[in-house]
Structure formats: C-alpha cells, structure tokens
Design a protein around this motif. Structure first.
Motif, short mmCIF file in Angstrom:
data_model
loop_
_atom_site.label_atom_id
_atom_site.label_comp_id
_atom_site.label_asym_id
_atom_site.label_seq_id
_atom_site.Cartn_x
_atom_site.Cartn_y
_atom_site.Cartn_z
N ASP A 18 0.68 -48.64 -15.29
CA ASP A 18 -0.37 -49.48 -14.75
C ASP A 18 0.17 -50.63 -13.91
O ASP A 18 -0.55 -51.60 -13.65
N ASN A 36 -5.39 -44.71 -7.58
CA ASN A 36 -4.21 -45.14 -8.32
C ASN A 36 -3.77 -44.05 -9.30
O ASN A 36 -4.48 -43.71 -10.24
N SER A 96 -5.78 -42.54 -12.50
CA SER A 96 -6.65 -41.52 -11.93
C SER A 96 -7.21 -40.59 -12.99
O SER A 96 -6.46 -40.03 -13.81
N GLY A 101 -7.92 -51.32 -4.47
CA GLY A 101 -7.63 -51.23 -5.90
C GLY A 101 -8.79 -51.55 -6.82
O GLY A 101 -8.71 -51.30 -8.02
N ASN A 132 -12.78 -46.25 -2.96
CA ASN A 132 -11.64 -45.47 -3.44
C ASN A 132 -11.67 -44.03 -2.94
O ASN A 132 -12.71 -43.38 -2.91
N GLY A 160 -6.15 -43.91 -1.22
CA GLY A 160 -6.19 -45.36 -1.40
C GLY A 160 -7.59 -45.89 -1.19
O GLY A 160 -8.48 -45.68 -2.01
N GLU A 183 6.59 -47.64 -2.64
CA GLU A 183 5.48 -46.76 -2.31
C GLU A 183 5.95 -45.35 -1.93
O GLU A 183 5.18 -44.40 -2.04
N SER A 194 -1.43 -45.79 -2.66
CA SER A 194 -0.93 -47.16 -2.62
C SER A 194 -1.28 -47.79 -1.28
O SER A 194 -1.78 -47.13 -0.37
#
Length: 487
Positions: free
Chosen positions: A53, A112, A116, A204, A233, A237, A352, A359
């Motif tokens: 996380d 993410n 996910s 995010g 989302n 990303g 990344e 990301s």
C-alpha cells in the motif's frame, strides 16, 4: 600477471554474490481456478507494515517484478537478481529487517495494483535480510483484494452505466461509475429540478471513499445542487475523462452516455458545472474546453500541467533529459513548498518502472501518448537514461491545454467566455503554479477572460475556507449566467 589481475577483478565483481538473494512466491489453490499469467510484484519496506500500500514514487522502498506465464496454484515464481528492480537488485539492497508482501496482478480495471479488486496478495510478514544469500524466503498469496464497498444511503446513490463506446474500444464490458449526492429536500419537492456540480478527484482517490464529504459544493447561494462525484480511476491510473489512444473515449463516454442517464434518473435542470483538484483540476479544464456547450462553468484547482513547457519544471519541447539538467545535476520532481527537493525525477520514474501500470507517470503516458505502427507504446521518457523521446511530442501536443486554447480561441471564445477559473498555490510541490503562470501569460493577449488566482500554500494546504468560498462564488456567477441564457 595480467591473468591473475583479471581473476581478482572478476572475483571482486562476482565473487561476493555467487548465490543471489531469492524469494519464492506462489498463490493458494483456493483463490482462482485457472492458471495465472501476468505480473507478480514483491514489495519490501522497513517502515510500512503493509508495503503493498505504499504511495508509489513518494515512498522509495525496494520493489521488484517478474512476469510469469501459466503459473499454476502452488507453483513458484522466483524473484532473484534478474527481476525488474528498484533501487537495486535483491542481493544488493541494504540488509536488515523488512516487511514484505507479494501481489499477483490480474489487472481487472482498478488503478493501484496494491489495492486493485481481485488481485491476489500475501499477508505482510517480517523478515531479516542478512548476508546469508543461501537463505530462500517463501511467500504465499492466500488473500484476494475485495472491492471497496459503496455505502449507499437515501441521499447518496451509486450510478454505473455500461459504456458502449469504451466497451467497443477495449473489446470487453466497461462501465462509467459515479456517486450522486442528492439535496436534503430532494424527496420533499418532487417537481423541483436542480443544477449539477461534477466533482472530480485527483490521482489515486476513489469516489466510493470520498463521496458525500465535501459539503461546500452543495449550495449555489440559495440554490441546492446535485453533486456527482466522478470516478477517474482506470487500469492505467486516472482517465482524466480525455479521449485517449490508450485509455479510450472517456470524455465522449461521460458526455454521451453517463450524462443522459443522469438526466433520465434525476431531476436536473440542465446546468452542469465542473470542479476538480490536481488531476481532477486538469480534467475539469479539459472537459470544459472540449465540451463547451455541455458545461456552464469550471473551477480548476491546482491542475496538472496545463502548459508542457513546464512539465515537472522541464520544457519537454526543448529539453533533452528529464532526470538531469544541462549541468548534469539531478532534477527534483517532488518538493517541499516548491523549493526544497524531496524526491528526484530519476527515482520517481525508476520506481514506477517496476510498478508498471496505474502510477502517476504511467497515467500521463496513457492519456497523452499512444502507439507506434507495430502496436508498441510510445512513452515520453527513456526509463534507462531519462532522455525525452522526441517522437512522443507530437502526441503530447494534442493535450497541451495552452496550445489548444491559443490555436483555437477564435472558435471557442463564444462558448468559453467567463466560464473558467484556475486557482493554485504559490508553493506547489510539483511546480504546477509555474505551468499555470505560463498559461496565464499566453491568455492575456487573447482577452480570454479566464480567471487566474494564486494563493499561499502548496498542493495540499490551499483548501482554506476562503479558497473554497472564492471558487464557489465563481461557480455561482457561472450558474447565474446560465440562468440568464436559458430562461
């Protein structure tokens, strides 16, 4: 003598790690019935007890990735020094105690990877990495990430619309989701219609967690509003609701598919206003500019780069490298108050590169970039060197808001006059105020009447009561103008 010297050098290079550090990762048979093909990630952290996380790019901890094909339950995916790695290979990271987790990425649509829905993961365990490179660490994923639950109430409703446009593009079922917050008097006044404010979160965020919390959007003076919290989302990303070569036609899907459903299900009066912060701020501008007749006004807060002559403080049209300046010094990407470097661009991009999707930088690449003739992704930056890919610039220019407005203002001005406000902190952590300043300089000669506001604070501290009041006053003005035109 030369041969002896060569052997010594080879020993110094390779001798210490004749055995590489190894992690063996598997998943339990109870999780999925089919074999797994895709990316498996290994997260380590000395501080974060749930390393999967981490905030990618801002928490610079060791992360690793391998790709597997047709891996069966209980079979092993091996992590060793040939895994895609940050900051270094497994055998070369600092020794010590770490929390560690593995994630199998099914890539089912969420952004993410560590959160996910549907992804398989292991519970975090604490390990001690010593100089014993013969020790093998065994990790088993025996949990599945559950979807975030939407807590629907009498006044907070979830809307999920199957998008034919996005489904056709991706060749699978795709949905546009949102939360709808209704005024408290909605059911007591069954004939009353309301204006709508679309609230768009930054990178995010998730509408299921945040919807209904921002009360300042609920009133346009005496007029109550319906607030629609959009879900930006997507698997790459943040979609930013821009029609994209990679993400698909998100803007058209919103305007042509979601909004008609909202009109049908809820008592809207036809006035649609926009507000968003960060990536949501960029989205707000993009939607207002590209669908100027649909939206009555937009308040954009600290938008992502609106002029690519300042993209993370780099002019991508002239610079050759995004990691280093002309003097060979590392360029910062994230700062304290826009002045004190905290994280450099190289580390951010390299992290990344392991977290291969969902990301922030990958999100930009997906929205602004595209594919070459062979179907390979065209990315802005060479991850190995930091060199800017000049072949990507023509693609990116399509999304440079400054260029878009400069080149098309004559055709847009009748529909955009008085509809845009941009506010940003003077000390933005990622230099977004400098990009806004470039845009303002270009807009003044065109008499665009775009409102620019610079306030004390950084990307995260600008939302004072006064800041919100000023933004809402602008939306109120836009709404009154709409009422005059639509009487």
């Amino acid at each position: 003598m030369k041969k002896t010297y060569l052997l010594i050098v080879l020993f110094l290079i390779f001798g210490f790690h004749s055995n590489a550090q190894i992690f063996e990762v598997s998943f339990a048979s109870s999780l999925i019935k089919e074999d797994f093909s895709g990316n498996v990630l290994l997260y380590l952290s000395k501080d974060n007890k749930s390393p999967k996380d981490i905030f990618v790019g801002l928490e610079l901890t060791p992360v690793y990735r391998v790709v597997v094909n047709n891996l069966k339950a209980n079979e092993i995916a091996v992590f060793k020094d040939d895994a895609v790695s940050y900051p270094v290979e497994l055998s070369n990271i600092e020794r010590g105690e770490y929390y560690v987790q593995a994630v199998f990425d099914l890539n089912l649509g969420d952004a993410n990877i560590g959160s996910s829905s549907g992804n398989m993961y292991s519970e975090p365990i604490k390990i001690n990495l010593t100089k014993d490179f013969n020790k093998v660490f065994k990790i088993k994923a025996d949990k599945v990430i559950k979807p975030i639950k939407f807590n629907e109430t009498e006044f907070l409703k979830e809307v999920s619309v199957k998008s034919n446009l996005l489904s056709k593009f991706h060749k699978k079922d795709m949905f546009i989701n949102a939360a709808v917050s209704l005024p408290k008097e909605y059911y007591n006044q069954p004939n009353k219609e309301y204006p709508v404010i679309f609230s768009i979160f930054g990178f995010g965020a998730n509408y299921k967690l945040h919807s209904g919390r921002s009360a300042f959007l609920e009133q346009l003076e005496e007029e109550s509003t319906i607030v629609v919290y959009l879900d930006g989302n997507c698997s790459e990303g943040h979609s930013t609701y821009a029609n994209s070569d990679v993400n698909g036609p998100w803007g058209d899907a919103l305007v042509k598919e979601l909004i008609p459903v909202l009109k049908q299900k809820y008592r809207t009066n036809g006035a649609f206003l926009l507000h968003g912060h960060s990536s949501g701020g960029w989205t707000t501008l993009w939607l207002q500019i590209n669908y100027p007749k649909t939206f009555a006004g937009a308040w954009s807060s600290a938008p992502d780069q609106v002029d690519f002559r300042n993209y993370q403080n780099v002019n991508i049209y002239e610079a050759d490298n995004i990691f280093y300046n002309d003097k060979g010094n590392m360029l910062p990407l994230f700062t304290i108050a826009g002045r004190i470097p905290v994280i450099n661009a190289k580390d951010f991009y390299k992290t990344e590169n392991v977290i291969y999707r969902g990301s922030q930088i990958h999100s930009f690449d997906a929205v602004f970039g595209g594919y070459d003739k062979d179907g390979n992704r065209i990315r802005l930056v060479d991850i190995a060197t930091g060199e800017i890919n000049k072949d990507a610039l023509a693609l990116w220019k399509r999304y440079d808001i400054s260029i878009l407005l400069r080149e098309n203002w004559a055709n847009l001005k009748d529909d955009l006059q008085g509809k845009i406000r941009i506010s940003v902190g003077n000390s933005d952590n990622i230099f977004l105020n400098r990009s806004v300043q470039l845009l303002e300089k270009e807009m003044k000669p065109l008499n665009t009447n775009i409102v620019f506001s610079y306030v004390p604070g950084d990307h995260f501290t600008i939302f004072t009561d006064e800041y919100k009041k000023d933004g809402m006053q602008f939306l109120i003005k836009c709404y009154k103008n709409w009422l005059i035109k639509n009487k």
